[in-house]
Enzyme design. Structure first.
Site, PDB file in Angstrom:
ATOM      1  N   LYS A 153     -12.512  -0.327 -14.224  1.00 46.02           N
ATOM      2  CA  LYS A 153     -12.920  -1.595 -13.617  1.00 46.02           C
ATOM      3  C   LYS A 153     -13.383  -2.598 -14.676  1.00 46.02           C
ATOM      4  O   LYS A 153     -13.174  -3.810 -14.535  1.00 46.02           O
ATOM      5  CB  LYS A 153     -14.030  -1.355 -12.598  1.00 46.02           C
ATOM      6  CG  LYS A 153     -13.586  -0.672 -11.322  1.00 46.02           C
ATOM      7  CD  LYS A 153     -12.575  -1.508 -10.535  1.00 46.02           C
ATOM      8  CE  LYS A 153     -12.397  -0.999  -9.120  1.00 46.02           C
ATOM      9  NZ  LYS A 153     -11.418  -1.796  -8.337  1.00 46.02           N
TER      10      LYS A 153
ATOM     11  N   TYR B 202     -14.061   5.581 -13.861  1.00 43.60           N
ATOM     12  CA  TYR B 202     -13.939   4.509 -12.884  1.00 43.60           C
ATOM     13  C   TYR B 202     -14.531   3.218 -13.438  1.00 43.60           C
ATOM     14  O   TYR B 202     -13.919   2.146 -13.356  1.00 43.60           O
ATOM     15  CB  TYR B 202     -14.653   4.918 -11.596  1.00 43.60           C
ATOM     16  CG  TYR B 202     -14.601   3.876 -10.496  1.00 43.60           C
ATOM     17  CD1 TYR B 202     -13.488   3.752  -9.683  1.00 43.60           C
ATOM     18  CD2 TYR B 202     -15.685   3.028 -10.270  1.00 43.60           C
ATOM     19  CE1 TYR B 202     -13.439   2.801  -8.668  1.00 43.60           C
ATOM     20  CE2 TYR B 202     -15.648   2.082  -9.257  1.00 43.60           C
ATOM     21  CZ  TYR B 202     -14.519   1.971  -8.461  1.00 43.60           C
ATOM     22  OH  TYR B 202     -14.490   1.030  -7.467  1.00 43.60           O
TER      23      TYR B 202
ATOM     24  N   ASP C 213       4.028   2.000  -4.539  1.00 42.73           N
ATOM     25  CA  ASP C 213       3.059   2.509  -5.502  1.00 42.73           C
ATOM     26  C   ASP C 213       2.778   1.399  -6.512  1.00 42.73           C
ATOM     27  O   ASP C 213       3.665   0.989  -7.258  1.00 42.73           O
ATOM     28  CB  ASP C 213       3.637   3.747  -6.199  1.00 42.73           C
ATOM     29  CG  ASP C 213       2.654   4.409  -7.154  1.00 42.73           C
ATOM     30  OD1 ASP C 213       1.633   3.778  -7.510  1.00 42.73           O
ATOM     31  OD2 ASP C 213       2.912   5.561  -7.557  1.00 42.73           O
TER      32      ASP C 213
ATOM     33  N   ASP D 215       0.855  -1.179   0.000  1.00 45.01           N
ATOM     34  CA  ASP D 215       0.000   0.000   0.000  1.00 45.01           C
ATOM     35  C   ASP D 215       0.894   1.233   0.000  1.00 45.01           C
ATOM     36  O   ASP D 215       2.080   1.148   0.347  1.00 45.01           O
ATOM     37  CB  ASP D 215      -0.899   0.003   1.246  1.00 45.01           C
ATOM     38  CG  ASP D 215      -2.128   0.887   1.096  1.00 45.01           C
ATOM     39  OD1 ASP D 215      -1.959   2.114   0.891  1.00 45.01           O
ATOM     40  OD2 ASP D 215      -3.249   0.367   1.169  1.00 45.01           O
TER      41      ASP D 215
ATOM     42  N   THR E  99     -16.663   2.101   2.830  1.00 44.18           N
ATOM     43  CA  THR E  99     -15.236   2.317   3.042  1.00 44.18           C
ATOM     44  C   THR E  99     -14.937   3.819   2.957  1.00 44.18           C
ATOM     45  O   THR E  99     -15.766   4.605   2.498  1.00 44.18           O
ATOM     46  CB  THR E  99     -14.389   1.593   1.975  1.00 44.18           C
ATOM     47  OG1 THR E  99     -14.467   2.331   0.731  1.00 44.18           O
ATOM     48  CG2 THR E  99     -14.868   0.171   1.751  1.00 44.18           C
TER      49      THR E  99
END
Length: 234
Positions: free
Chosen positions: A147, A143, A50, A36, A178
């Site tokens: 995906k 986005y 990264d 992460d 989240t």
């Protein structure tokens, strides 16, 4: 560490779905290495990297193999989300969205596959999105595109790797509770939530159970996508 220890890598492991996946796998006895941008203190090993940088991801995976052992499961959960109308999406925004989601999955897969193929066994799981299956709403085009591309890569990789014993699958959750979803997100709007058969967002822990199934129990799953989306897309 014993020879029987199972080693998993989870990206995006410092929060959200990635953190929930790491926790679930550790509860099941896995050694989990977290990758992460931020530290993942709850993992067996934490490396800050990264995921858009293939070379650095490769170095991180070699470090994990040296310290914990051969990686037999990898979960690509590192994510980036923002809303922008398609007329306003900049080249930089478009490229970053693809680099994080599509590039991150590709870089993780390329880095763990050599040892998985040598062992003749392994499981790779990509975190997709309901928006890749049912289409994005207003402001989600880049986005949803990233995906969707990720799911296409997953299916192609699954066909290529299955004969060598490596299973590749995906989990495509609906809106999940989240930090990626701000408090004023339209996906948290009570009017939207009332359109869902279950009537609420998914929890990261529920998504993590789907990931764990594909890793631990889904031995015949190849190129599949599980859809924990509260009934939004059936």
């Amino acid at each position: 560490m014993t020879n029987a220890a199972r080693v998993a890598v989870v990206t995006g492991s410092s929060s959200g779905i990635g953190a929930a996946v790491a926790t679930e796998l550790m509860m099941r006895g896995w050694l989990v290495a977290g990758l992460d941008l931020n530290a993942s203190p709850d993992c067996s090993l934490s490396i800050e990297v990264d995921m858009t940088d293939l070379e650095r991801v490769g170095v991180a995976i070699r470090s994990i193999e040296a310290e914990l052992g051969v990686v037999s499961a990898a979960v690509s959960a590192a994510g980036h989300y923002e809303m922008a109308y398609i007329s306003d999406i900049t080249v930089a925004q478009w490229q970053r969205m693809l680099a994080v989601h599509l590039g991150g999955f590709l870089h993780l897969s390329k880095s763990v596959l050599p040892q998985m193929l040598a062992a003749g066994n392994g499981s790779i799981v990509a975190i997709g999105s309901e928006l890749a299956v049912g289409g994005g709403g207003s402001g989600d085009a880049h986005y949803a595109a990233a995906k969707g591309a990720l799911l296409g890569l997953m299916r192609s990789l699954a066909v290529e790797m299955a004969p060598m014993g490596v299973r590749v699958n995906a989990v495509a959750p609906g809106p999940t509770d989240t930090p990626l979803l701000p408090v004023d997100s339209p996906w948290r709007d009570p009017l939207y939530l009332r359109t869902l058969p279950i009537g609420r967002l998914a929890s990261p822990a529920e998504v993590a159970l789907c990931v764990a199934f594909l890793i631990d129990a889904g031995t015949f799953c190849v190129g599949e996508t599980l859809n924990p989306n509260s009934g939004a897309v059936i």
